[in-house]
Design a protein around this motif. Structure first.
Motif, PDB file in Angstrom:
ATOM      1  N   PRO A 189       1.661   8.672   2.489  1.00 29.27           N
ATOM      2  CA  PRO A 189       1.538   8.265   3.890  1.00 29.27           C
ATOM      3  C   PRO A 189       2.727   8.829   4.669  1.00 29.27           C
ATOM      4  O   PRO A 189       3.821   8.922   4.121  1.00 29.27           O
ATOM      5  N   ALA A 190       2.516   9.218   5.904  1.00 28.18           N
ATOM      6  CA  ALA A 190       3.566   9.770   6.779  1.00 28.18           C
ATOM      7  C   ALA A 190       4.034  11.161   6.356  1.00 28.18           C
ATOM      8  O   ALA A 190       4.990  11.689   6.899  1.00 28.18           O
ATOM      9  N   LYS A 231       0.850  -1.177   0.000  1.00 28.57           N
ATOM     10  CA  LYS A 231       0.000   0.000   0.000  1.00 28.57           C
ATOM     11  C   LYS A 231       0.892   1.235   0.000  1.00 28.57           C
ATOM     12  O   LYS A 231       1.839   1.326   0.777  1.00 28.57           O
ATOM     13  N   GLY A 232       0.599   2.170  -0.862  1.00 30.89           N
ATOM     14  CA  GLY A 232       1.338   3.423  -0.903  1.00 30.89           C
ATOM     15  C   GLY A 232       0.362   4.560  -0.743  1.00 30.89           C
ATOM     16  O   GLY A 232      -0.404   4.603   0.217  1.00 30.89           O
ATOM     17  N   GLN A 233       0.318   5.451  -1.774  1.00 28.21           N
ATOM     18  CA  GLN A 233      -0.602   6.583  -1.672  1.00 28.21           C
ATOM     19  C   GLN A 233      -1.804   6.430  -2.596  1.00 28.21           C
ATOM     20  O   GLN A 233      -2.522   7.393  -2.852  1.00 28.21           O
ATOM     21  N   ILE A 273      -5.598  13.544  11.646  1.00 34.62           N
ATOM     22  CA  ILE A 273      -4.210  13.510  12.102  1.00 34.62           C
ATOM     23  C   ILE A 273      -4.086  12.549  13.288  1.00 34.62           C
ATOM     24  O   ILE A 273      -4.841  12.641  14.246  1.00 34.62           O
ATOM     25  N   LYS A 274      -3.141  11.606  13.179  1.00 31.89           N
ATOM     26  CA  LYS A 274      -2.998  10.584  14.220  1.00 31.89           C
ATOM     27  C   LYS A 274      -2.542  11.223  15.530  1.00 31.89           C
ATOM     28  O   LYS A 274      -1.835  12.227  15.518  1.00 31.89           O
ATOM     29  N   ASP A 306      -6.040   8.420   0.829  1.00 31.11           N
ATOM     30  CA  ASP A 306      -6.762   8.510   2.095  1.00 31.11           C
ATOM     31  C   ASP A 306      -6.004   9.316   3.135  1.00 31.11           C
ATOM     32  O   ASP A 306      -6.506   9.618   4.203  1.00 31.11           O
ATOM     33  N   HIS A 307      -4.751   9.658   2.817  1.00 30.35           N
ATOM     34  CA  HIS A 307      -3.963  10.372   3.817  1.00 30.35           C
ATOM     35  C   HIS A 307      -4.139  11.885   3.692  1.00 30.35           C
ATOM     36  O   HIS A 307      -4.164  12.599   4.695  1.00 30.35           O
TER      37      HIS A 307
END
Ligand code: ADP
Ligand code: MG
Length: 704
Positions: free
Chosen positions: A267-268, A224-226, A236-237, A230-231
């Motif tokens: 992601p990130a 899974k990448g981008q 925000i975590k 969904d990011h």
């Protein structure tokens, strides 16, 4: 709960503090220095220094430093304590005007590109009173410019201030021609949007490539990448939210107007944008922001990656330089006005930017060129390495109408006559903005999107300010000499549009067909740093930059060398790291796993000759091939690295560093890609537990 307004700027020696701590006379003189560049005499400097020291000591500071931005791209500081021995055996805290105004750090270990003879190691730092002093930790930081014994700039701030002055001078000429005699000063304003990645410290520590090069040099694609998008703008975590909260607080204490924060596409990946301010302050603030981002990350067990391309296959990180031109009376010269006259003035400034970007495409490309950013520009990622300007449909239609003399076919159809007609209101809606353009007009400012996330924004703004100053100078020369101002103005705007419309592109910048079309239009496409950097010394560029006093020719030569040296060194570090990881981690890991497979196959065979061993045998075969390939390619890369120091010329140059940069571009980088391909394939075939470092999936989804 602490209120933000209570602590905002509490670590800054700002206007509020100055007013409260300086006598009225000293305060007035200092304001004159800040606003109008009037020089400060030593008596006043002493008074300012004493007040600064008292304030700093009251806030827990024990040291001071001249804080500057050498050509390493990061900031530098050398701390001196305030202590002076007193006759009774104790100490008193002292700080003089002389110490405030000027410092003499040993400059011998900063890059100078040959500007400083080795026997003359002294460099000078000079206080920049236009950027407030601040306290970081226990140190009073005084923003300074940094130059050599001979007066040549060794930093990014000096030419930035010079470029702002060049633009100020020419813009004032234009404003006077429009009958404006009240404006005293024109400044450029910048709001940089900063992208970054956050990963956990454990993951970072386990990867030599991240530690040495700031980016991953190996890594098979994560399942899974981008893809899901969904990011982007996602929730925000908690761990990231805690980080952002503390980061904002630290930035606010330093008077940095951190405003917007959100998750980015990959992601990130995240973004932080401050509210815009004067360019040199925005530059200081952005340097501080990058530093503090990393510092706060460490407190949260995280690492903030500012590299332009930490991970292959997902978006890299850029920095968007939102830029406008404003008067000291608060008028944005890139904002369409309310009256026909204001609109003519707006169109002239707009044209000045269009002309500047077209005439100096190369300088803009050069201003963002680093080994890291080459992975974004010129790869399949926005924006491309081709510089173009996006204006949007409406403004484009207005310019087309002016050029063709045909009626403007907007909402109301009519002829556009400058200085007579009011421009139609432009759509300032930001929702359908073109996000692939390198240089986009966004209603009342331009957004230059080619900057890499780790770039100092100084470089881009130096070139932008200077190039626009040059357009304005050409306009002012002609208009001052014209007998009929209005027809001269109309003629010049018309000419700029027809001469420079090739730079205007409103379509999709990702598209391959655009690159083809751009080439047909004669636009430059410098994909790499070695392709563009030598053009810094093209006659037209040297002439322009020296004529505005932004750089001397010697400074330009030195900068070209330093930038190429940085490029070569960064790639060499990466290549060395790859050889090391391939030989000491990857090949042995694959070899171990292959041995295990072979043993399993042998054991099965010994048990019963008929047991199927296809799985093991096929894998053993492929992995053995790959191990060999890895060893061979690592050896070849190593051999190429050994050769670099012997390269002294190339087909078109005797400049050693240019020749070496070509070799790196043409030989080293392709070999690195070959080595990586073999290692990444091996990763997909090797059991996860045997792989010597965290995978892409681990890295990109590590923070919860
Ligand atoms: P977006 O992501 O939609 O481009 P952001 O809010 O993330 O918008 O960032 C926009 C940046 O542009 C902010 O830093 C903002 O302060 C800055 N900005 C807004 N107006 C101006 C202006 N007139 N001159 C310079 N920068 C501006
Ligand atoms: Mg943004």
């Amino acid at each position: 709960m602490e209120k933000v307004s209570d602590y905002f700027g509490c670590m800054v020696f700002d206007d509020r503090v100055m007013k409260a701590n300086l006598s009225a006379g000293v305060y007035e003189s200092l304001k004159k220095t800040i606003d109008e560049g009037v020089s400060l005499d030593i008596r006043l400097a002493n008074a300012v220094a004493a007040a600064m020291k008292d304030w700093a000591v009251a806030h827990g500071a024990t040291h001071y430093t001249h804080w500057f931005q050498p050509l390493t791209g990061v900031t530098a500081e050398k701390h001196d304590s305030f202590i002076t021995p007193s006759p009774d055996g104790g100490v008193i805290m002292e700080f003089s005007g002389k110490e405030l105004i000027k410092g003499e750090p040993d400059a011998s270990s900063f890059p100078s590109g040959g500007l400083r003879a080795t026997f003359e190691a002294r460099g000078y730092t000079a206080w920049d009173p236009t950027s407030y002093a601040f306290i970081k930790g226990k140190t009073l930081c005084i923003p300074t410019a940094f130059c050599s014994y001979g007066g040549e700039a060794l930093d990014k701030k000096t030419p930035l201030l010079r470029s702002m002055e060049a633009l100020n001078k020419q813009a004032l000429r234009i404003l006077r021609l429009f009958g404006n005699n009240t404006v005293k000063c024109v400044r450029t304003l910048v709001g940089p949007e900063q992208e970054y990645f956050l990963i956990t410290k454990e993951m970072y520590d386990a990867r030599p490539d991240l530690r040495f090069a700031g980016r991953t040099l190996f890594g098979a694609k994560s399942p899974k990448g981008q893809e899901m998008d969904d990011h982007y703008f996602g929730v925000i975590k908690p761990r990231v939210a805690a980080y952002m909260e503390e980061l904002n607080k630290e930035l606010w204490k330093l008077g940095i107007l951190a405003k917007t924060e959100h998750n980015e596409v990959a992601p990130a990946q995240h973004e932080l944008a401050p509210i815009y301010t004067t360019t040199n302050i925005a530059t200081d603030h952005n340097q501080l922001t990058m530093e503090i981002m990393q510092k706060i990350a460490a407190k949260h067990g995280l690492v903030c990656l500012l590299h332009e391309k930490p991970f292959a296959g997902v978006n890299g990180s850029g920095k968007h330089n939102n830029w406008s031109i404003s008067t000291d009376t608060g008028v944005n010269l890139l904002s369409p006005g309310e009256t026909p006259y204001e609109n003519a003035q707006f169109l002239l400034f707009l044209c000045a930017v269009i002309k500047a970007v077209d005439d100096y495409q190369d300088l803009l490309r050069i201003s963002v060129a680093t080994a890291g950013n080459d992975h974004r520009l010129g790869a399949n990622e926005a924006p491309p390495a081709v510089v173009s300007v996006f204006l949007g449909d409406e403004l484009n239609a207005v310019l087309t109408a002016i050029e063709s003399g045909k009626p403007y076919s907007g909402a109301e159809k009519r002829q556009m006559k400058l200085g007579v007609d009011v421009l139609p209101k432009f759509n300032r809606d930001t929702t359908d903005r073109n996000r692939t353009s390198p240089f986009a007009f966004t209603g009342n400012k331009f957004e230059f999107r080619m900057l890499g996330s780790s770039n100092s924004i100084a470089c881009a703004n130096i070139m932008l300010n200077s190039a626009v100053a040059e357009s304005l100078k050409i306009y002012a020369d002609r208009l001052e000499a014209a007998t009929d101002f209005e027809s001269a103005l109309q003629g010049m705007i018309h000419k700029t549009i027809s001469d420079h419309k090739r730079i205007i592109f409103n379509g999709n910048g990702y598209d391959d067909t655009w690159i083809k079309e751009a080439t047909q239009r004669g636009l430059l496409n410098y994909r790499t740093t070695p392709d563009c950097m030598p053009h810094l010394l093209d006659k037209k560029n040297v002439d322009m930059l020296t004529s505005h006093g932004v750089f001397s020719e010697a400074e330009l030569k030195s900068r070209c060398d330093i930038m190429l040296e940085n490029y070569c060194k960064s790639v060499q570090i990466e290549a060395n790291t790859m050889v090391d990881m391939a030989r000491t981690q990857i090949a042995p890991a694959v070899e171990n796993y292959t041995y295990k497979l072979a043993r399993t196959a042998a054991a099965k065979k010994a048990l019963n000759n008929k047991i199927a061993c296809g799985y093991e045998n096929n894998l053993v075969e492929r992995l053995s091939e790959l191990t060999d390939t890895i060893a061979v390619r690592a050896g070849e890369l190593f051999a190429l690295l050994e050769k670099i120091s012997n390269i002294t010329s190339a087909d078109d140059t005797d400049n050693v560093i240019i020749a070496q940069s070509y070799f790196i571009r043409d030989k080293i980088l392709p070999k690195m890609a070959e080595l990586r391909a073999a290692c990444d394939e091996a990763e997909t075939l090797t059991t996860k537990s045997a792989w010597p470092f965290p995978s892409y999936g681990d890295l990109l989804f590590s923070v919860r």
